[in-house]
Structures are given as structure tokens and as C-alpha cells.
Design a protein around this motif. Sequence first.
Motif, PDB file in Angstrom:
ATOM      1  N   ASN A 100       0.835  -1.191   0.000  1.00 19.92           N
ATOM      2  CA  ASN A 100       0.000   0.000   0.000  1.00 19.92           C
ATOM      3  C   ASN A 100       0.875   1.247   0.000  1.00 19.92           C
ATOM      4  O   ASN A 100       1.835   1.326   0.764  1.00 19.92           O
ATOM      5  CB  ASN A 100      -0.915   0.030   1.217  1.00 19.92           C
ATOM      6  N   PRO A 101       0.538   2.227  -0.847  1.00 19.49           N
ATOM      7  CA  PRO A 101       1.331   3.453  -0.849  1.00 19.49           C
ATOM      8  C   PRO A 101       1.114   4.223   0.455  1.00 19.49           C
ATOM      9  O   PRO A 101       0.048   4.136   1.057  1.00 19.49           O
ATOM     10  CB  PRO A 101       0.780   4.233  -2.038  1.00 19.49           C
ATOM     11  N   ARG A 102       2.130   4.940   0.877  1.00 17.30           N
ATOM     12  CA  ARG A 102       1.997   5.723   2.104  1.00 17.30           C
ATOM     13  C   ARG A 102       1.167   6.961   1.822  1.00 17.30           C
ATOM     14  O   ARG A 102       1.358   7.638   0.824  1.00 17.30           O
ATOM     15  CB  ARG A 102       3.374   6.099   2.633  1.00 17.30           C
ATOM     16  N   VAL A 103       0.240   7.234   2.715  1.00 17.60           N
ATOM     17  CA  VAL A 103      -0.633   8.399   2.586  1.00 17.60           C
ATOM     18  C   VAL A 103      -0.434   9.276   3.816  1.00 17.60           C
ATOM     19  O   VAL A 103       0.278   8.909   4.743  1.00 17.60           O
ATOM     20  CB  VAL A 103      -2.114   7.983   2.449  1.00 17.60           C
ATOM     21  N   LYS A 104      -1.120  10.395   3.838  1.00 15.16           N
ATOM     22  CA  LYS A 104      -0.965  11.319   4.965  1.00 15.16           C
ATOM     23  C   LYS A 104      -1.588  10.756   6.231  1.00 15.16           C
ATOM     24  O   LYS A 104      -2.466   9.904   6.200  1.00 15.16           O
ATOM     25  CB  LYS A 104      -1.578  12.661   4.616  1.00 15.16           C
ATOM     26  N   LEU A 113       3.555  11.791   6.537  1.00 12.48           N
ATOM     27  CA  LEU A 113       3.112  10.524   5.956  1.00 12.48           C
ATOM     28  C   LEU A 113       2.867   9.504   7.050  1.00 12.48           C
ATOM     29  O   LEU A 113       3.513   9.537   8.105  1.00 12.48           O
ATOM     30  CB  LEU A 113       4.163   9.994   4.982  1.00 12.48           C
ATOM     31  N   ASN A 114       1.941   8.565   6.769  1.00 17.00           N
ATOM     32  CA  ASN A 114       1.611   7.581   7.800  1.00 17.00           C
ATOM     33  C   ASN A 114       2.799   6.666   8.077  1.00 17.00           C
ATOM     34  O   ASN A 114       3.614   6.386   7.212  1.00 17.00           O
ATOM     35  CB  ASN A 114       0.365   6.787   7.423  1.00 17.00           C
ATOM     36  N   HIS A 115       2.885   6.248   9.315  1.00 17.99           N
ATOM     37  CA  HIS A 115       3.962   5.383   9.784  1.00 17.99           C
ATOM     38  C   HIS A 115       3.400   4.008  10.129  1.00 17.99           C
ATOM     39  O   HIS A 115       3.901   2.991   9.703  1.00 17.99           O
ATOM     40  CB  HIS A 115       4.613   6.034  11.001  1.00 17.99           C
ATOM     41  N   SER A 116       2.330   4.010  10.902  1.00 12.79           N
ATOM     42  CA  SER A 116       1.693   2.767  11.312  1.00 12.79           C
ATOM     43  C   SER A 116       0.246   3.043  11.676  1.00 12.79           C
ATOM     44  O   SER A 116      -0.065   4.082  12.262  1.00 12.79           O
ATOM     45  CB  SER A 116       2.435   2.176  12.507  1.00 12.79           C
ATOM     46  N   LYS A 117      -0.622   2.115  11.331  1.00  9.08           N
ATOM     47  CA  LYS A 117      -2.050   2.221  11.628  1.00  9.08           C
ATOM     48  C   LYS A 117      -2.658   3.527  11.147  1.00  9.08           C
ATOM     49  O   LYS A 117      -3.614   4.034  11.715  1.00  9.08           O
ATOM     50  CB  LYS A 117      -2.297   2.025  13.122  1.00  9.08           C
ATOM     51  N   GLY A 118      -2.085   4.112  10.104  1.00 12.18           N
ATOM     52  CA  GLY A 118      -2.624   5.330   9.510  1.00 12.18           C
ATOM     53  C   GLY A 118      -2.134   6.621  10.132  1.00 12.18           C
ATOM     54  O   GLY A 118      -2.491   7.700   9.674  1.00 12.18           O
ATOM     55  N   HIS A 123       2.115  10.938  15.984  1.00 11.66           N
ATOM     56  CA  HIS A 123       0.787  10.610  16.501  1.00 11.66           C
ATOM     57  C   HIS A 123       0.682   9.134  16.881  1.00 11.66           C
ATOM     58  O   HIS A 123      -0.044   8.784  17.812  1.00 11.66           O
ATOM     59  CB  HIS A 123      -0.298  11.000  15.488  1.00 11.66           C
ATOM     60  N   TYR A 124       1.402   8.276  16.176  1.00 11.49           N
ATOM     61  CA  TYR A 124       1.401   6.861  16.543  1.00 11.49           C
ATOM     62  C   TYR A 124       2.066   6.677  17.908  1.00 11.49           C
ATOM     63  O   TYR A 124       1.623   5.882  18.727  1.00 11.49           O
ATOM     64  CB  TYR A 124       2.114   6.016  15.488  1.00 11.49           C
ATOM     65  N   GLY A 125       3.117   7.454  18.181  1.00 14.64           N
ATOM     66  CA  GLY A 125       3.759   7.427  19.499  1.00 14.64           C
ATOM     67  C   GLY A 125       2.791   7.855  20.593  1.00 14.64           C
ATOM     68  O   GLY A 125       2.738   7.257  21.668  1.00 14.64           O
ATOM     69  N   PHE A 126       2.000   8.914  20.330  1.00 13.94           N
ATOM     70  CA  PHE A 126       0.983   9.354  21.293  1.00 13.94           C
ATOM     71  C   PHE A 126      -0.025   8.237  21.537  1.00 13.94           C
ATOM     72  O   PHE A 126      -0.415   7.967  22.664  1.00 13.94           O
ATOM     73  CB  PHE A 126       0.230  10.586  20.781  1.00 13.94           C
ATOM     74  N   LEU A 127      -0.453   7.571  20.459  1.00 11.57           N
ATOM     75  CA  LEU A 127      -1.420   6.482  20.561  1.00 11.57           C
ATOM     76  C   LEU A 127      -0.866   5.350  21.424  1.00 11.57           C
ATOM     77  O   LEU A 127      -1.567   4.818  22.283  1.00 11.57           O
ATOM     78  CB  LEU A 127      -1.769   5.970  19.160  1.00 11.57           C
ATOM     79  N   LYS A 128       0.397   4.997  21.221  1.00  9.91           N
ATOM     80  CA  LYS A 128       1.002   3.910  22.005  1.00  9.91           C
ATOM     81  C   LYS A 128       1.138   4.289  23.475  1.00  9.91           C
ATOM     82  O   LYS A 128       0.887   3.472  24.356  1.00  9.91           O
ATOM     83  CB  LYS A 128       2.385   3.564  21.440  1.00  9.91           C
ATOM     84  N   ARG A 129       1.556   5.533  23.749  1.00 12.48           N
ATOM     85  CA  ARG A 129       1.784   5.939  25.142  1.00 12.48           C
ATOM     86  C   ARG A 129       0.488   6.224  25.890  1.00 12.48           C
ATOM     87  O   ARG A 129       0.365   5.900  27.062  1.00 12.48           O
ATOM     88  CB  ARG A 129       2.665   7.188  25.183  1.00 12.48           C
TER      89      ARG A 129
END
Length: 159
Positions: A100-104, A113-118, A123-129
Motif C-alpha cells: 500500500n502506498p503511504r498516505v498522509k 506521511l503515515n507510519h503505522s495504523k494510519g 501521533h502513533y507514538g501518542f497512541l502507544k503511550r
Amino acid sequence: MELGRRCIVNTCERSVKALGYCSAHYERFKKGSGLKPDKPIRKSADSITDEQLQDAAKRTKSWRGLLNYLEFSTMSGARKAIQNRVKKLGVDISHFPVQNPRVKCLIEGCTELNHSKGYCSRHYGFLKRNGDPLKTIVTGKKRYDSSGYIRLVVMVTMS
């Protein structure tokens, strides 16, 4: 490097570096992984024939599988060259999964650009913490001033 002398491995024609071995066989000797004289020192994409590429593409289900089948590392510098040759040959790779191409990032207003789970990496770091990609993080650090008192330095990170 000793000039004029060849590596003591029978099939190797390279010049000696140390202990009678060329640089590549010497590195294998130091690592203790075995000399493996039948395994080429460095494999190039040019050493693979078109027939081998076509056969490998039919037998495997992904780019990683193709490279492993041809005994290349997936991090090999030859990876791109092999992919280009397979595409030029017109080999059927429709059964390979499409990445899948990387999107915003999913967060409105974020341009990363998205890193993981969109989400982007921030923001993914915030989600994990915190369990929420938008949650504000308040952290503090202890600092001692010149009088010996503890000062708490509060840092607020907003998304």
C-alpha cells in the motif's frame, strides 16, 4: 596485502590479505561462519540468468521470497536491479502482494506521511503511550538549582 599470492581457498582467485586468505574469506574465517568455498563471495544481479528469474518468479509468492529463492539478502544492493530485470522481462508477478502506498496521517491538519495504523510516527507514538493520538502529554524533569533546591521543569507537548 601480499601481492602475487592467491587465496588458499581452492576456487578463489583473489589476492591474499591475511593468514593466506583473501579479504572476503578472511572475514568469514574471523566470524567463524566457515569458509564456504562453494558460495560466491559477492553475488550480483548479473550472475542470474533470465530463465532463473522467470522460474523463481513462478515458484515464489513475493519479492522477499524471490530474493531468498535466488539466495540474495533482502537488503542486498542487487534487490532493485533484480526487480527492474523481472519487470523488463515481463514476468507475471500479479500474484505478488502489492504494498500500500503511504498516505498522509489520519489526524486532520497533519501533513506527515503515515507510519503505522494510519498515523504519522509522532501521533502513533501518542497512541502507544496514551491510547489516544490527540492526547496532550505533560512531562516533567527534576533540576537542581545552585542552592540545592529541586525545580520541576514542566514540558507540554501538544498534538
